[in-house]
Design a protein around this motif. Structure first.
Motif, PDB file in Angstrom:
ATOM      1  N   ASP A   1      -0.825 -38.912 -17.663  1.00 38.29           N
ATOM      2  CA  ASP A   1      -1.298 -40.173 -18.059  1.00 38.29           C
ATOM      3  C   ASP A   1      -2.221 -40.854 -16.864  1.00 38.29           C
ATOM      4  OD1 ASP A   1      -0.609 -39.580 -20.634  1.00 38.29           O
ATOM      5  OD2 ASP A   1       1.380 -40.644 -20.249  1.00 38.29           O
ATOM      6  N   GLY A   2      -2.904 -40.188 -15.911  1.00 37.87           N
ATOM      7  CA  GLY A   2      -3.578 -40.834 -14.865  1.00 37.87           C
ATOM      8  C   GLY A   2      -2.738 -41.632 -13.693  1.00 37.87           C
ATOM      9  N   ASP A   3      -1.511 -41.185 -13.701  1.00 37.86           N
ATOM     10  CA  ASP A   3      -0.589 -41.739 -12.587  1.00 37.86           C
ATOM     11  C   ASP A   3      -0.634 -40.863 -11.239  1.00 37.86           C
ATOM     12  OD1 ASP A   3       1.546 -42.523 -11.000  1.00 37.86           O
ATOM     13  OD2 ASP A   3       2.591 -43.118 -12.670  1.00 37.86           O
ATOM     14  N   ALA A   4      -1.520 -41.475 -10.258  1.00 33.75           N
ATOM     15  CA  ALA A   4      -1.888 -40.538  -9.210  1.00 33.75           C
ATOM     16  C   ALA A   4      -0.546 -40.518  -8.274  1.00 33.75           C
ATOM     17  CB  ALA A   4      -2.706 -41.448  -8.307  1.00 33.75           C
TER      18      ALA A   4
ATOM     19  N   PHE B   1       5.396 -26.934 -11.550  1.00 37.85           N
ATOM     20  CA  PHE B   1       4.759 -27.514 -10.491  1.00 37.85           C
ATOM     21  C   PHE B   1       5.317 -26.813  -8.974  1.00 37.85           C
ATOM     22  CE2 PHE B   1       3.070 -30.780 -13.397  1.00 37.85           C
ATOM     23  CZ  PHE B   1       1.782 -30.638 -13.114  1.00 37.85           C
ATOM     24  N   ALA B   2       6.404 -26.578  -9.017  1.00 33.37           N
ATOM     25  CA  ALA B   2       6.899 -25.725  -7.820  1.00 33.37           C
ATOM     26  C   ALA B   2       6.003 -24.485  -7.706  1.00 33.37           C
ATOM     27  CB  ALA B   2       8.344 -25.400  -8.060  1.00 33.37           C
ATOM     28  N   LEU B   3       5.681 -23.679  -8.627  1.00 37.36           N
ATOM     29  CA  LEU B   3       4.893 -22.772  -8.451  1.00 37.36           C
ATOM     30  C   LEU B   3       3.336 -22.877  -8.345  1.00 37.36           C
ATOM     31  CD1 LEU B   3       6.295 -19.986 -11.201  1.00 37.36           C
ATOM     32  CD2 LEU B   3       6.354 -19.747  -8.741  1.00 37.36           C
TER      33      LEU B   3
ATOM     34  N   THR C   1      -4.954 -30.606  -9.892  1.00 34.29           N
ATOM     35  CA  THR C   1      -4.870 -32.085  -9.871  1.00 34.29           C
ATOM     36  C   THR C   1      -5.193 -32.562 -11.388  1.00 34.29           C
ATOM     37  OG1 THR C   1      -5.720 -32.302  -7.566  1.00 34.29           O
ATOM     38  CG2 THR C   1      -6.002 -34.167  -9.061  1.00 34.29           C
ATOM     39  N   SER C   2      -6.406 -31.870 -11.978  1.00 37.96           N
ATOM     40  CA  SER C   2      -6.678 -32.374 -13.350  1.00 37.96           C
ATOM     41  C   SER C   2      -5.570 -32.175 -14.325  1.00 37.96           C
ATOM     42  CB  SER C   2      -8.139 -31.650 -13.746  1.00 37.96           C
ATOM     43  OG  SER C   2      -8.397 -31.939 -14.953  1.00 37.96           O
ATOM     44  N   LEU C   3      -5.035 -31.269 -14.352  1.00 39.23           N
ATOM     45  CA  LEU C   3      -4.080 -30.777 -15.044  1.00 39.23           C
ATOM     46  C   LEU C   3      -2.696 -31.897 -14.762  1.00 39.23           C
ATOM     47  CD1 LEU C   3      -2.009 -28.783 -16.880  1.00 39.23           C
ATOM     48  CD2 LEU C   3      -1.448 -27.719 -14.946  1.00 39.23           C
ATOM     49  N   ALA C   4      -2.455 -31.864 -13.716  1.00 38.03           N
ATOM     50  CA  ALA C   4      -1.598 -33.246 -13.466  1.00 38.03           C
ATOM     51  C   ALA C   4      -1.932 -34.527 -13.848  1.00 38.03           C
ATOM     52  CB  ALA C   4      -1.166 -33.226 -12.020  1.00 38.03           C
TER      53      ALA C   4
END
Length: 422
Positions: free
Chosen positions: A178-181, A152-154, A170-173
């Protein structure tokens, strides 16, 4: 310019000249063949053509790269091994070009070569340290390898260099967490752009509450023009879900003329001093449906007040042919309201104003028919919004039609129509 004459009458001179000509022809053949193979391989659509170009120019990295790409696309297990070998050859022939190394990293990962894949990704990043696509690919590989923090740093750096990558990031994260914004923001960053991407993600998942929450989190930034389409999509989906007050709140914050929401329990452009659009009207504006009857537009002829009134010209026999003339209004559930205004009429046939539940379209109240009236005449209807609804539709409809044939003709003027709390 002096003319230089080279004598070739001696045997040695002729030999030198012959060798020079042969050398030039050889060079022309070599570079011509190379250029031809390079050009054809860049446009090849069959692996066999790419293989033929490798035979013509085996030292050209482009021919090997083209063959690798085409073999990869066949999804044949045997071709996968050939593709990997061609990527290896292309990278070896052009060690300072990041593209073959980036493709090689992906190919090695598909082949299960973890160490080799990382080595190729690192080489690509070394050669192109500022390229977002390289950081994106390497970051995704790190995440798939379980090295989430490094990945995620990259990804953050890739998004900063190429904002178009934010929605897929955003979709990947969201999938990973598990949908935790909150965790998404911690990994990618916390900014209006991040919240906008999350709102778009929630819209795609039909989670209106999540989308509205992220829109609210954006604060004053929602009025930025770049978020206008997102706001309109959110408002439209909220309205489709029966969330008219929240849709109105969303519309009110959108940039420019799109933010046309006048308030809960209020009609927009009831005096018709602003244009009435025959197409592309927004959510809380007057909607004029497709069709030819009645003709609709604003008129300067004897308005009740101001400069304009709405003029409708009817000439039809079929009840079903009447086009929509309506406006959606956000309202408080259970509240009592009145809709009133003024009309003039030369109608033959019954047309009335109706207020309906915006959720199911069921009529709440109808006015008396707009019969012939030479002078401006006041009309008024009172109603109560169902407790299960927070929006109503104010519209003109035919009245008293008991068959499909229901003639109406003539002109109807409407002006200064408003909705107020009782």
């Amino acid at each position: 310019m002096a003319l230089v004459i080279i004598k070739t009458d001696g045997p040695l001179s002729r030999v030198v000249l012959t060798v020079a000509v042969i050398g030039c022809l050889g060079a022309m053949w070599f570079f011509g063949k190379w250029s031809f193979a390079n050009a054809v391989s860049a446009r090849a659509d069959l692996p066999e053509i790419a293989d033929l170009m490798i035979g013509l120019a085996p030292s050209d990295p482009q021919t090997h790269f083209a063959a690798a790409v085409l073999r990869e696309r066949t999804f044949d297990p045997d071709d996968a091994a050939v593709s990997l070998a061609e990527y290896e050859a292309s990278a070896a022939l052009t060690p300072n070009n990041y593209l073959p190394w980036l493709a090689l990293g992906k190919a090695r990962e598909r082949a299960g070569d973890t160490l080799g894949a990382e080595s190729a990704f690192k080489r690509a990043l070394l050669l192109a340290p500022n390229y977002a696509d390289v950081k994106w690919a390497y970051g995704n590989w790190l995440i798939r390898s379980g090295r989430t923090g490094e990945g995620f740093a990259l990804i953050r750096e890739a998004v900063a260099g190429k904002p178009d990558l934010l929605p897929p990031a955003t979709s990947l994260a969201m999938q990973l967490f598990d949908g935790d914004a909150g965790r998404v923001r911690a990994s990618i960053g916390d900014s209006p752009d991040i919240s906008a991407a999350l709102a778009g993600y929630f819209l795609g998942q039909k989670d209106l509450d999540g989308a509205a929450r992220e829109w609210e989190r954006m604060g004053p930034a929602v009025s930025d023009e770049k978020y206008r389409q997102l706001g309109e999509n959110l408002a439209a989906q909220l309205a489709a879900g029966g969330r008219f007050r929240l849709a109105g709140k969303t519309m009110s914050a959108i940039a420019g003329a799109a933010g046309n929401f006048v308030g809960i329990g209020q009609l927009s452009n009831g005096d018709f001093e602003a244009p009435v659009k025959l197409r592309d009207a927004r959510l809380f504006e007057w909607q004029i449906g497709a069709g030819a009857d009645p003709q609709a537009g604003v008129s300067e002829g004897q308005p009740h007040s101001g400069r304009f009134s709405l003029l409708l010209i009817f000439n039809t026999m079929q009840a079903a042919d009447m086009r929509q003339i309506a406006q959606t209004v956000a309202a408080e559930p259970g509240a009592a309201y009145a809709v009133e205004g003024y009309f003039r009429s030369e109608l033959k046939g019954a047309v009335v104003l109706e207020v309906a539940d915006a959720n199911d379209g069921k009529s709440l109240v109808r006015s008396a028919p707009f019969g012939p009236q030479a002078e401006w005449t006041r009309f008024r209807v009172e109603f109560q919004v169902p407790t299960t609804a927070d929006g109503v539709i104010v519209r003109l409809v035919r009245d008293g039609c008991v068959s499909s044939v229901c003639p109406v003709s003539g002109k109807l003027w409407i002006d200064d129509i408003s909705m107020t709390v009782k």
